[in-house]
Design a protein around this motif. Structure first.
Motif, PDB file in Angstrom:
ATOM      1  N   LEU A 198       0.830  -1.197   0.000  1.00 13.45           N
ATOM      2  CA  LEU A 198       0.000   0.000   0.000  1.00 13.45           C
ATOM      3  C   LEU A 198       0.869   1.254   0.000  1.00 13.45           C
ATOM      4  O   LEU A 198       0.624   2.197  -0.760  1.00 13.45           O
ATOM      5  CB  LEU A 198      -0.917   0.002   1.221  1.00 13.45           C
ATOM      6  N   VAL A 199       1.898   1.274   0.836  1.00 12.94           N
ATOM      7  CA  VAL A 199       2.808   2.420   0.886  1.00 12.94           C
ATOM      8  C   VAL A 199       3.438   2.649  -0.476  1.00 12.94           C
ATOM      9  O   VAL A 199       3.492   3.784  -0.975  1.00 12.94           O
ATOM     10  CB  VAL A 199       3.891   2.212   1.964  1.00 12.94           C
ATOM     11  N   ALA A 200       3.921   1.581  -1.110  1.00 17.70           N
ATOM     12  CA  ALA A 200       4.567   1.714  -2.417  1.00 17.70           C
ATOM     13  C   ALA A 200       3.605   2.274  -3.456  1.00 17.70           C
ATOM     14  O   ALA A 200       3.984   3.129  -4.269  1.00 17.70           O
ATOM     15  CB  ALA A 200       5.113   0.359  -2.867  1.00 17.70           C
ATOM     16  N   GLU A 201       2.361   1.811  -3.421  1.00 15.86           N
ATOM     17  CA  GLU A 201       1.369   2.307  -4.383  1.00 15.86           C
ATOM     18  C   GLU A 201       1.022   3.765  -4.117  1.00 15.86           C
ATOM     19  O   GLU A 201       0.870   4.564  -5.049  1.00 15.86           O
ATOM     20  CB  GLU A 201       0.106   1.448  -4.317  1.00 15.86           C
ATOM     21  N   LEU A 202       0.893   4.142  -2.860  1.00 15.32           N
ATOM     22  CA  LEU A 202       0.496   5.505  -2.528  1.00 15.32           C
ATOM     23  C   LEU A 202       1.587   6.515  -2.856  1.00 15.32           C
ATOM     24  O   LEU A 202       1.288   7.673  -3.151  1.00 15.32           O
ATOM     25  CB  LEU A 202       0.123   5.606  -1.044  1.00 15.32           C
ATOM     26  N   VAL A 262      12.908   3.264  12.378  1.00 15.41           N
ATOM     27  CA  VAL A 262      12.155   2.535  13.403  1.00 15.41           C
ATOM     28  C   VAL A 262      10.670   2.882  13.387  1.00 15.41           C
ATOM     29  O   VAL A 262       9.876   2.249  14.083  1.00 15.41           O
ATOM     30  CB  VAL A 262      12.740   2.788  14.808  1.00 15.41           C
ATOM     31  N   GLY A 263      10.285   3.896  12.615  1.00 17.75           N
ATOM     32  CA  GLY A 263       8.882   4.287  12.526  1.00 17.75           C
ATOM     33  C   GLY A 263       8.616   4.997  11.214  1.00 17.75           C
ATOM     34  O   GLY A 263       9.541   5.522  10.578  1.00 17.75           O
ATOM     35  N   HIS A 264       7.356   4.996  10.791  1.00 17.26           N
ATOM     36  CA  HIS A 264       6.992   5.634   9.522  1.00 17.26           C
ATOM     37  C   HIS A 264       5.528   6.043   9.559  1.00 17.26           C
ATOM     38  O   HIS A 264       4.678   5.351  10.140  1.00 17.26           O
ATOM     39  CB  HIS A 264       7.209   4.661   8.351  1.00 17.26           C
ATOM     40  N   VAL A 265       5.235   7.178   8.947  1.00 18.96           N
ATOM     41  CA  VAL A 265       3.854   7.621   8.765  1.00 18.96           C
ATOM     42  C   VAL A 265       3.704   8.198   7.368  1.00 18.96           C
ATOM     43  O   VAL A 265       4.637   8.821   6.845  1.00 18.96           O
ATOM     44  CB  VAL A 265       3.453   8.666   9.831  1.00 18.96           C
ATOM     45  N   LEU A 266       2.543   7.976   6.774  1.00 16.24           N
ATOM     46  CA  LEU A 266       2.275   8.461   5.415  1.00 16.24           C
ATOM     47  C   LEU A 266       0.954   9.215   5.383  1.00 16.24           C
ATOM     48  O   LEU A 266      -0.064   8.725   5.893  1.00 16.24           O
ATOM     49  CB  LEU A 266       2.227   7.291   4.441  1.00 16.24           C
ATOM     50  N   LEU A 267       0.987  10.389   4.787  1.00 21.01           N
ATOM     51  CA  LEU A 267      -0.220  11.145   4.451  1.00 21.01           C
ATOM     52  C   LEU A 267      -0.379  11.088   2.947  1.00 21.01           C
ATOM     53  O   LEU A 267       0.554  11.428   2.200  1.00 21.01           O
ATOM     54  CB  LEU A 267      -0.094  12.604   4.886  1.00 21.01           C
ATOM     55  N   SER A 268      -1.529  10.675   2.471  1.00 18.47           N
ATOM     56  CA  SER A 268      -1.746  10.584   1.028  1.00 18.47           C
ATOM     57  C   SER A 268      -3.037  11.286   0.635  1.00 18.47           C
ATOM     58  O   SER A 268      -3.954  11.441   1.447  1.00 18.47           O
ATOM     59  CB  SER A 268      -1.785   9.117   0.580  1.00 18.47           C
ATOM     60  N   GLY A 269      -3.085  11.694  -0.625  1.00 19.71           N
ATOM     61  CA  GLY A 269      -4.224  12.451  -1.121  1.00 19.71           C
ATOM     62  C   GLY A 269      -5.475  11.608  -1.288  1.00 19.71           C
ATOM     63  O   GLY A 269      -5.453  10.540  -1.908  1.00 19.71           O
ATOM     64  N   ALA A 271       0.764   7.307  -6.466  1.00 10.41           N
ATOM     65  CA  ALA A 271      -0.637   7.427  -6.880  1.00 10.41           C
ATOM     66  C   ALA A 271      -0.959   8.834  -7.354  1.00 10.41           C
ATOM     67  O   ALA A 271      -0.456   9.819  -6.802  1.00 10.41           O
ATOM     68  CB  ALA A 271      -1.557   7.030  -5.729  1.00 10.41           C
ATOM     69  N   ARG A 272      -1.807   8.928  -8.355  1.00 12.25           N
ATOM     70  CA  ARG A 272      -2.264  10.233  -8.816  1.00 12.25           C
ATOM     71  C   ARG A 272      -3.341  10.744  -7.869  1.00 12.25           C
ATOM     72  O   ARG A 272      -4.320  10.068  -7.579  1.00 12.25           O
ATOM     73  CB  ARG A 272      -2.831  10.122 -10.233  1.00 12.25           C
ATOM     74  N   GLY A 286     -19.413  16.104   4.184  1.00 12.16           N
ATOM     75  CA  GLY A 286     -19.749  15.171   3.116  1.00 12.16           C
ATOM     76  C   GLY A 286     -19.075  13.827   3.297  1.00 12.16           C
ATOM     77  O   GLY A 286     -18.696  13.438   4.402  1.00 12.16           O
ATOM     78  N   THR A 287     -18.921  13.116   2.181  1.00 11.98           N
ATOM     79  CA  THR A 287     -18.412  11.747   2.206  1.00 11.98           C
ATOM     80  C   THR A 287     -16.923  11.708   1.916  1.00 11.98           C
ATOM     81  O   THR A 287     -16.459  12.256   0.909  1.00 11.98           O
ATOM     82  CB  THR A 287     -19.150  10.882   1.167  1.00 11.98           C
ATOM     83  N   PHE A 288     -16.191  11.051   2.796  1.00  8.41           N
ATOM     84  CA  PHE A 288     -14.760  10.848   2.593  1.00  8.41           C
ATOM     85  C   PHE A 288     -14.560   9.698   1.613  1.00  8.41           C
ATOM     86  O   PHE A 288     -15.202   8.646   1.725  1.00  8.41           O
ATOM     87  CB  PHE A 288     -14.094  10.522   3.926  1.00  8.41           C
ATOM     88  N   VAL A 289     -13.644   9.886   0.638  1.00  5.53           N
ATOM     89  CA  VAL A 289     -13.411   8.885  -0.409  1.00  5.53           C
ATOM     90  C   VAL A 289     -11.920   8.553  -0.457  1.00  5.53           C
ATOM     91  O   VAL A 289     -11.094   9.425  -0.734  1.00  5.53           O
ATOM     92  CB  VAL A 289     -13.876   9.395  -1.791  1.00  5.53           C
ATOM     93  N   TYR A 290     -11.588   7.295  -0.190  1.00  2.00           N
ATOM     94  CA  TYR A 290     -10.201   6.857  -0.288  1.00  2.00           C
ATOM     95  C   TYR A 290      -9.731   6.856  -1.748  1.00  2.00           C
ATOM     96  O   TYR A 290     -10.539   6.681  -2.669  1.00  2.00           O
ATOM     97  CB  TYR A 290     -10.056   5.438   0.250  1.00  2.00           C
ATOM     98  N   SER A 291      -8.424   6.962  -1.928  1.00  3.68           N
ATOM     99  CA  SER A 291      -7.853   6.830  -3.263  1.00  3.68           C
ATOM    100  C   SER A 291      -7.841   5.352  -3.672  1.00  3.68           C
ATOM    101  O   SER A 291      -8.005   4.451  -2.845  1.00  3.68           O
ATOM    102  CB  SER A 291      -6.430   7.401  -3.298  1.00  3.68           C
ATOM    103  N   GLU A 292      -7.635   5.104  -4.956  1.00  8.16           N
ATOM    104  CA  GLU A 292      -7.764   3.756  -5.513  1.00  8.16           C
ATOM    105  C   GLU A 292      -6.876   2.702  -4.840  1.00  8.16           C
ATOM    106  O   GLU A 292      -7.334   1.564  -4.640  1.00  8.16           O
ATOM    107  CB  GLU A 292      -7.483   3.789  -7.010  1.00  8.16           C
TER     108      GLU A 292
END
Length: 214
Positions: A64-68, A89-96, A71-72, A193-199
């Motif tokens: 998932l991290v690699a794809e994000l 030792v730790g990681h966090v990701l913010l994605s669109g 991701a467009r 409104g509605t939250f929509v995850y990326s693909e």
């Protein structure tokens, strides 16, 4: 989606915030100092191994991290590592992701995944990663950051229940209390409104909890 206890919940580059924030780790058996910094390409193998260990899965979170990363999306990913003596030792990701608001589509962010190596959990590294990620989201002008996670942990770290705040979950499989949001200074009252995850979240089945008995 996070591996930092106590949350037992699920998994959330071109960094905007580039400040390194080193801090001592009192009483840490490994010694050294933990610093939070933007992820680099050299960190990718360490991040992959970290999430595979932290989540104890077959590598799905690492994929998932690699794809994000590539991701467009309307918002560029923001990816940060916690490094101890140079080792990740730790990681966090913010994605669109997107918010389907009444007035228009709004670009927002998802915090997922958050992972800390098992032997370094419970020492505040996850808290520092979340704090750093929210500061980066604020600096980037994001109005909202969503996640799925343990409300007992995240509600003391800048998040609140999303449904009472006017947001709809992207899936019925997300437990109500786990759907949370951080409203930042760019948020305006009409942004509901509605939250929509990326693909990638859907393609890798990283949304909500599957019922094996269904």
């Amino acid at each position: 989606m996070t591996s930092e206890p106590p949350p037992p919940a699920r998994p959330g580059s071109t960094p905007v915030a580039t400040a390194v924030t080193p801090a001592a780790t009192p009483g840490h058996p490994f010694g050294g100092r933990v610093e939070i910094r933007p992820e680099s390409a050299a960190d990718h193998p360490g991040v992959h191994a970290l999430h595979t260990r932290a989540f104890g899965d077959d590598g799905r979170v690492s994929r998932l991290v690699a794809e994000l990363r590539g991701a467009r999306a309307g918002s560029a990913p923001l990816s940060f590592v916690a490094a101890l003596d140079g080792a990740v030792v730790g990681h966090v990701l913010l994605s669109g992701c997107r918010l389907d608001a009444p007035r228009r589509i709004v670009d927002v962010l998802s915090l997922s995944p958050l992972g800390v190596l098992p032997e370094h959990q419970g020492r505040g590294i996850g808290t520092r990663l979340v704090r750093h990620a929210l500061a980066a989201a604020e600096e980037a002008g994001a109005p909202l950051v969503f996640l799925e996670g343990d409300p007992r942990w995240y509600r003391t770290r800048g998040f609140e229940p999303a449904t009472p705040a006017g947001f709809r979950s992207p899936s019925l499989r997300i437990p109500g209390p786990a759907f949370q949001v951080a409203r930042l200074s760019a948020h305006e009252p009409w942004m509901t409104g509605t939250f929509v995850y990326s693909e990638p979240f859907w393609a890798l089945d990283c949304v909500g909890l599957r019922d094996p008995e269904a």
